[in-house]
Write a protein that holds these residues in place. Structure first.
Motif, PDB file in Angstrom:
ATOM      1  N   ALA B 217       0.751  -3.701  -4.901  1.00 41.58           N
ATOM      2  CA  ALA B 217       1.802  -4.291  -4.069  1.00 41.58           C
ATOM      3  C   ALA B 217       3.157  -3.637  -4.346  1.00 41.58           C
ATOM      4  CB  ALA B 217       1.884  -5.804  -4.310  1.00 41.58           C
ATOM      5  N   HIS B 218       3.417  -3.296  -5.621  1.00 41.48           N
ATOM      6  CA  HIS B 218       4.671  -2.611  -5.955  1.00 41.48           C
ATOM      7  C   HIS B 218       4.784  -1.296  -5.188  1.00 41.48           C
ATOM      8  CE1 HIS B 218       5.038  -4.756 -10.151  1.00 41.48           C
ATOM      9  NE2 HIS B 218       5.489  -5.504  -9.152  1.00 41.48           N
ATOM     10  N   CYS B 219       3.669  -0.546  -5.131  1.00 45.06           N
ATOM     11  CA  CYS B 219       3.690   0.760  -4.448  1.00 45.06           C
ATOM     12  C   CYS B 219       3.970   0.575  -2.962  1.00 45.06           C
ATOM     13  CB  CYS B 219       2.354   1.482  -4.639  1.00 45.06           C
ATOM     14  SG  CYS B 219       1.956   1.778  -6.366  1.00 45.06           S
ATOM     15  N   ILE B 220       3.342  -0.445  -2.373  1.00 45.83           N
ATOM     16  CA  ILE B 220       3.512  -0.673  -0.939  1.00 45.83           C
ATOM     17  C   ILE B 220       4.940  -1.116  -0.637  1.00 45.83           C
ATOM     18  CG2 ILE B 220       2.761  -2.113   0.993  1.00 45.83           C
ATOM     19  CD1 ILE B 220      -0.008  -2.269  -0.560  1.00 45.83           C
ATOM     20  N   GLU B 221       5.455  -2.038  -1.450  1.00 48.37           N
ATOM     21  CA  GLU B 221       6.815  -2.509  -1.226  1.00 48.37           C
ATOM     22  C   GLU B 221       7.843  -1.391  -1.418  1.00 48.37           C
ATOM     23  OE1 GLU B 221       7.034  -5.057   0.685  1.00 48.37           O
ATOM     24  OE2 GLU B 221       8.275  -6.361  -0.554  1.00 48.37           O
ATOM     25  N   TYR B 222       7.549  -0.485  -2.340  1.00 51.15           N
ATOM     26  CA  TYR B 222       8.479   0.626  -2.538  1.00 51.15           C
ATOM     27  C   TYR B 222       8.595   1.458  -1.261  1.00 51.15           C
ATOM     28  CZ  TYR B 222      10.569   4.961  -4.139  1.00 51.15           C
ATOM     29  OH  TYR B 222      11.402   6.040  -4.259  1.00 51.15           O
ATOM     30  N   VAL B 223       7.441   1.794  -0.692  1.00 51.53           N
ATOM     31  CA  VAL B 223       7.449   2.621   0.514  1.00 51.53           C
ATOM     32  C   VAL B 223       8.123   1.853   1.656  1.00 51.53           C
ATOM     33  CG1 VAL B 223       6.016   3.821   2.197  1.00 51.53           C
ATOM     34  CG2 VAL B 223       5.371   3.827  -0.216  1.00 51.53           C
ATOM     35  N   HIS B 224       7.789   0.577   1.764  1.00 50.86           N
ATOM     36  CA  HIS B 224       8.317  -0.267   2.831  1.00 50.86           C
ATOM     37  C   HIS B 224       9.832  -0.433   2.736  1.00 50.86           C
ATOM     38  CE1 HIS B 224       8.698  -4.704   4.287  1.00 50.86           C
ATOM     39  NE2 HIS B 224       8.942  -3.900   5.291  1.00 50.86           N
ATOM     40  N   LEU B 225      10.329  -0.707   1.522  1.00 47.09           N
ATOM     41  CA  LEU B 225      11.750  -1.044   1.377  1.00 47.09           C
ATOM     42  C   LEU B 225      12.645   0.151   1.114  1.00 47.09           C
ATOM     43  CD1 LEU B 225      11.416  -4.285  -0.790  1.00 47.09           C
ATOM     44  CD2 LEU B 225      11.945  -4.138   1.638  1.00 47.09           C
ATOM     45  N   ILE B 226      12.107   1.172   0.446  1.00 48.72           N
ATOM     46  CA  ILE B 226      12.988   2.265   0.025  1.00 48.72           C
ATOM     47  C   ILE B 226      12.638   3.593   0.695  1.00 48.72           C
ATOM     48  CG2 ILE B 226      13.756   3.627  -1.970  1.00 48.72           C
ATOM     49  CD1 ILE B 226      13.595   1.045  -3.617  1.00 48.72           C
ATOM     50  N   GLN B 227      11.349   3.990   0.579  1.00 51.27           N
ATOM     51  CA  GLN B 227      10.981   5.323   1.060  1.00 51.27           C
ATOM     52  C   GLN B 227      11.150   5.466   2.575  1.00 51.27           C
ATOM     53  OE1 GLN B 227       7.288   6.337  -0.749  1.00 51.27           O
ATOM     54  NE2 GLN B 227       7.342   8.473  -0.084  1.00 51.27           N
ATOM     55  N   TRP B 228      10.849   4.389   3.309  1.00 47.16           N
ATOM     56  CA  TRP B 228      10.998   4.437   4.766  1.00 47.16           C
ATOM     57  C   TRP B 228      12.432   4.841   5.127  1.00 47.16           C
ATOM     58  CZ3 TRP B 228       7.791   3.797   9.015  1.00 47.16           C
ATOM     59  CH2 TRP B 228       8.444   3.710  10.244  1.00 47.16           C
ATOM     60  N   GLY B 229      13.407   4.178   4.515  1.00 44.31           N
ATOM     61  CA  GLY B 229      14.806   4.457   4.812  1.00 44.31           C
ATOM     62  C   GLY B 229      15.213   5.875   4.432  1.00 44.31           C
TER      63      GLY B 229
END
Lengths: 180, 441
Positions: B217-229
């Motif tokens: 979940a940490h990996c997914i949230e990272y991509v969702h919240l930070i990497q996307w931007g």
């Protein structure tokens, strides 16, 4: 509670007078609470608030911080606040709109402040978050980094960190200092 | 048209006296007819709970049901939303659900509304005698709660005015857990009174996501919240766009490999990003059955209502507990507010002075800020808002309140919550319409 037999009568009456009115926008729980928070804001002389959408939209506003001490003295940092309709159940979404060289703020403006995420509680308020943000500038925390490079510099070469901060605020080009 | 014996079981409830019946219950055959012909119930949501609710209500003798839902049918709904079939995928849930219930239950009329609850006006919601909620979000509950509570008026003696009450029956499920509750505005607690009952949202520290991820979940949230931007700046993320979701999944998968974390799957990605909790059909069925029964009780008074919150746990067998939550007497949404009558000619400035002089308020207030519905009439702080709202001080309060009495929210540092002041204007009560037409003619 409901008198089923009076319903027939009521429905006849209602059938006569229902027009196509525009939906009435209700005040959300978040708006009610944020009104209170904002009317009680206690801003220090280094902090300013503005409402880009006017006086009736308190769900979106900006906080400007101009630290008068610490590494970031003399800088101007703008944060956008977005309040959810279910505030204070959910923390405000806060982004830093100013590019800043800071261990706890990344270059996209994400802010690592515990009360904005995992430690948010409904008893906290907009005031608490503003204090938290001010504190980030007075005492950047290299142990919980969002910008790892900046954190490493702060930990190992505080003098270098200080001069990086100064230069970043002067030239507004942080990417140069992303690596040491 | 009715088959013999069709209503036999309902009649056992409606044609007999009993010791558990509600106040003023009179057993008679007209009760069932009225339930079928006159009473109108609105079901909000036509998903897991909504499908069950519609079926249960139709089979319990409710004859006029409206259903509103903004979603279309997805293939992943079909395991539990039993009114839908493969060929319905892509169609509006409300429309298909209404059709199916009408096909299966003869004589029931179900009117579908495909759209958002915010798109309907007050008059729409006022048509119904009971509203049953099968929702999955706190936002939607909070919205409908504020609408229904805004209809509530209080009598002079402080008791809620019965004709202005629209009872709500709310169901909610989360995996094996669920709740059913009865909200009678002004009588039992509303959603806002008990906002703390809702579980806090799961959030992870951003720095953990960025530097020390430990779970998929940490990996997914990272991509969702930070990497996307970072990688798709300016492109706003849409959780319903499969390409976006796939992108998040691919990147999260790579990130997980990098940190040697196993378990990132496409469905977990959807679950984390959209905050999806696995839905269990039998939980939905149990909770909906409780809600449908409460709706029947409120409509006919054949039994006293649940008081007022039932929680259900399906993990250790079937465990339920019903408890009586208390109303917040100062609730911002459902409390009556303090009545305050003023002259219709006074300015906002004068009104604030009157508040500060009034014996019932003066000890509680020092520098009150005033707002009305969505408008801030006067804010004492911060200075930038004070300046923007200052021009209102000289305007007549009557105009600022759109020529109607109503509830003003008063904020003050001395108050722990918000003070609700229910303003009425001398000489203008209930006669506003008449005076307007008199002026025109």
């Amino acid at each position: 509670m409901i008198n089923l037999f009076s319903l027939k009568q009521k429905q006849k009456e209602a059938a006569d007078g229902t027009g196509g009115r525009v939906p009435v926008k209700k005040q959300s729980a978040g708006e009610l609470r944020v009104q209170k928070d904002i009317s009680e804001l206690n801003l220090s002389k280094t902090t300013f608030i503005s409402f880009p959408n006017g006086k009736d939209d308190l769900l979106n506003f900006e906080i400007t911080i101009r630290p008068d001490e610490g590494y970031y003295m003399g800088g101007t940092f703008v944060f956008s606040f977005k309040i959810s309709p279910i505030y204070p159940h959910e923390a405000p979404k806060v982004k830093c709109k100013t590019k800043v060289y800071h261990p706890n703020i990344d270059l996209e403006g994400n802010v690592c402040l515990n009360i904005l995420r995992e430690d948010w509680k409904p008893v906290l308020s907009i005031n608490s978050i503003i204090y938290g943000l001010q504190y980030l500038f007075l005492d950047p925390n290299p142990d919980d980094p969002l910008n790892q490079e900046a954190a490493d510099v702060l930990k190992d070469h505080p003098k270098q960190f200080e001069s990086n901060v100064k230069r970043s605020m002067a030239v507004k080009n942080i990417r140069k200092f992303a690596t040491y | 048209m009715d088959m013999q014996g069709r209503w036999e079981d309902i009649d056992h409830l409606l044609l007999r006296q009993g010791t558990l019946v509600g106040p003023e219950f009179e057993p008679c055959a007209e009760l069932r007819e009225s339930l079928h012909n006159d009473l109108r119930v609105l079901v909000i949501g036509a998903g897991g709970l909504g499908c069950e609710l519609l079926k249960d209500l139709a089979l319990s003798g409710f004859g006029n049901i409206d259903v509103i839902d903004m979603d279309t049918i997805d293939v992943s709904n079909l395991n539990r939303q039993f009114l839908f079939r493969m060929h319905d995928v892509g169609k509006p849930k409300a429309v298909v659900a209404a059709e199916k219930v009408m096909q299966r239950v003869k004589g029931v009329k179900v009117v579908p509304h495909y759209g958002r609850i915010e798109e309907k006006d007050d008059e729409f919601y006022r048509q119904f005698q009971i509203i049953a909620l099968g929702l999955d979000s706190l936002e939607a509950r909070s919205y409908i709660n504020s609408v229904v509570c805004s209809f509530l008026e209080y009598e002079a003696d402080g008791s809620p005015a019965l004709p202005t009450i629209i009872p709500m029956v709310d169901g909610g499920t989360e995996g094996f857990k669920g709740h059913a509750r009865v909200i009678i505005p002004g009588v039992t607690p509303c959603f806002y009174c008990t906002l703390g009952l809702f579980p806090p949202q799961v959030t992870y520290p951003l720095c953990t996501l960025a530097e020390t991820p430990r779970s998929p979940a940490h990996c997914i949230e990272y991509v969702h919240l930070i990497q996307w931007g970072q990688e798709r700046p300016g492109d706003s993320f849409d959780a319903d766009n499969p390409e976006h979701m796939k992108w998040i999944f691919d990147k999260a998968f790579k990130r997980a490999e990098q940190f040697k974390i196993a378990g990132v799957t496409y469905s977990l990605t959807q679950g984390v990003v959209k905050n999806i909790i696995p839905a269990i059909a039998s939980t939905n069925a149990i909770i909906s059955a409780a809600c449908a029964l409460e709706t029947l009780k409120i409509a006919t008074m054949c039994c006293r209502s649940m008081d007022n919150y039932m929680m259900y746990m399906g993990t250790q067998g079937v465990y339920t507990h019903t408890l009586s939550h208390e109303k917040d007497p100062n609730c911002l949404v459902c409390s009556p507010g303090v009545p305050f009558e003023v002259d219709s000619s006074i300015s906002l400035q004068k009104f604030i002075e009157l508040l500060l002089e009034d014996p019932q308020f003066k000890d509680k207030l020092s520098k009150p800020s005033i707002s009305y519905q969505k408008r801030n009439l006067y804010m004492q702080a911060p200075p930038v808002l004070e300046e923007m709202t200052r021009p209102h001080l000289n305007s007549p309060l009557f105009e600022l309140m759109e020529k109607a009495g109503g509830t003003l929210n008063v904020n003050d540092k001395k108050l722990t919550g918000i003070l609700r002041v229910n303003v009425s204007f001398r000489g203008h009560n209930d006669t506003v319409m008449d005076m307007d037409t008199a002026g025109g003619g």
